[in-house]
Design an enzyme around this catalytic site. Structure first.
Site, PDB file in Angstrom:
ATOM      1  N   LEU A  53       0.699  -1.013  -0.062  1.00 26.75           N
ATOM      2  CA  LEU A  53      -0.092   0.098  -0.001  1.00 26.75           C
ATOM      3  C   LEU A  53       0.937   1.352  -0.216  1.00 26.75           C
ATOM      4  O   LEU A  53       0.492   2.388   0.285  1.00 26.75           O
ATOM      5  CB  LEU A  53      -0.926  -0.198   1.170  1.00 26.75           C
ATOM      6  CG  LEU A  53      -1.828  -1.196   1.166  1.00 26.75           C
ATOM      7  CD1 LEU A  53      -2.742  -1.022   2.594  1.00 26.75           C
ATOM      8  CD2 LEU A  53      -3.055  -1.248  -0.020  1.00 26.75           C
ATOM      9  N   ASP A  58       3.198   5.050  -7.481  1.00 23.53           N
ATOM     10  CA  ASP A  58       2.960   5.104  -6.050  1.00 23.53           C
ATOM     11  C   ASP A  58       3.370   6.503  -5.734  1.00 23.53           C
ATOM     12  O   ASP A  58       2.349   7.217  -4.813  1.00 23.53           O
ATOM     13  CB  ASP A  58       3.968   4.253  -5.265  1.00 23.53           C
ATOM     14  CG  ASP A  58       3.665   2.806  -5.653  1.00 23.53           C
ATOM     15  OD1 ASP A  58       2.855   2.366  -6.279  1.00 23.53           O
ATOM     16  OD2 ASP A  58       4.523   1.959  -5.124  1.00 23.53           O
TER      17      ASP A  58
END
Length: 387
Positions: free
Chosen positions: A129, A177
């Site tokens: 994540l 990201d």
């Protein structure tokens, strides 16, 4: 008792430095709805920032010293001067993410000043994540509060953070990201063209829920495997005589792909087909068509499993449990670099409890633990943070 990252960071700052912090910034983690391993191939991705984040509280110093305390690592500290070479440490790794960004800012000639800071966060670590991108972008956002950084855009911050992770930390990640963390928009996914760096917001349909299931399968091999797959993709691009696999379409792959080594062909096929799935997913999401999103997410997972070979049996099992619970009303797939980590699902809110119940009943991690489940919202990107 308030145990939020911000509350912890503020308290620890006062203890560590004997002062009150004057700067408060944050940068979120991200979940990728679809588009895996396409970013470093100049391709398309569809992530969103999530409401789990890294926060930094800080004060500017009058000298050239950087002092860092990591609240999530038992208040471990790091300290160095901006006037001496900033060297990579063997450990702890968190310190290298901070050092790498600071060095990159210095090398770009930006007016970096001394700083004392405390870092805390609630982005699950090692789960895919982007806790590392969240940290790197937050450090960049902190220094961007200084005079002379006015022209540093969110995309600039993302690329600085990416360069630090590539060159200083040593993971050859793409830019998805960091762009997600720097540029997130509340209640929207981001259709990112990783070549042009164009970012198009795509609204998450009203009534849709984003669920993340942490499998607790450790991603310990991800860096070496990630870098190996990147090299295989580069080999395929060289074979086709193009800058990146973004420039290869299915027809080219069908016509000439048989001459590639079988493993390289599989890697290329995943990237080429995944780019097409992302483009289709952005249209489906914008139209509120969760059923079509489900089809595309299912195909993405199969491609990651069979062609890119980055899923694990436990991850495949977790995906199948969620899929059985939500049927054709939504989608589920592994998310992140692979070899463990998390599964993401997009579904109508009225199916959240069914998915949660099924996973709690039928999934166990490597040590017999339940999956950790996060119900997320697409969040704003990096910026100043409220205390």
């Amino acid at each position: 008792m308030n145990n939020s990252p911000m509350a912890r960071a503020v308290t620890i700052f006062q203890t560590a430095f004997g002062k009150v912090a004057s700067i408060h910034v944050q940068a979120p983690g991200r979940v990728n709805l679809i588009g895996e391993h396409t970013d470093y191939n100049d391709g398309l991705v569809l992530p969103c920032a999530i409401d789990y984040r890294t926060v930094i509280v800080a004060r500017q110093r009058d000298d050239r010293l950087v002092r860092v305390v990591a609240a999530d690592y038992e208040d471990a500290a790091d300290e160095y001067s901006l006037d001496a070479p900033i060297e990579r440490r063997a450990a702890p790794m968190w310190a290298n993410y901070v050092r790498g960004v600071v060095q990159e800012l210095v090398q770009r000639g930006l007016p970096v000043r001394g700083m004392e800071m405390v870092i805390a966060g609630d982005v699950p670590q090692g789960a895919g994540l982007s806790s590392s991108a969240s940290l790197s972008v937050a450090v960049c956002r902190l220094f961007a509060t200084l005079p002379g950084f006015e022209d540093v855009s969110p995309i600039d911050m993302a690329l600085i953070a990416q360069r630090a992770e590539n060159d200083f930390v040593g993971c050859k990640c793409g830019n998805m990201d960091q762009i997600s963390s720097a540029s997130g928009i509340q209640d929207h996914a981001l259709m990112i063209d990783c070549r042009s760096l164009k970012v198009d917001p795509v609204p998450i349909p009203r009534g849709a829920a984003i669920m993340i299931f942490n499998s607790h399968v450790s991603r310990g091999l991800v860096d070496s495997a990630y870098n190996a797959r990147r090299l295989q993709c580069e080999e395929a691009a060289r074979y086709f005589g193009v800058p990146a696999l973004r420039d290869v379409d299915p027809a080219m792959l069908d016509a000439r792909g048989a001459e590639l080594a079988p493993v390289v062909l599989r890697r290329a096929r995943h990237v080429v087909t995944e780019n097409e799935r992302v483009a289709a997913a952005a249209k489906a999401l914008a139209a509120g068509n969760l059923e079509r999103m489900g089809e595309l997410m299912e195909a993405s997972h199969a491609s990651m499993r069979d062609d890119f070979e980055i899923t694990m049996p436990a991850i495949d099992h977790l995906v199948s449990i969620v899929k059985a619970a939500i049927g054709t009303a939504g989608g589920v797939r592994m998310t992140g670099g692979g070899f463990g980590g998390c599964v993401v699902a997009l579904m109508p809110r009225d199916l959240v409890n069914a998915a949660r119940t099924a996973v709690e009943k039928d999934y166990r991690g490597p040590n017999g633990e339940n999956a950790t489940i996060y119900l997320c919202r697409a969040a704003e990107g990096a910026g100043m943070a409220a205390t």
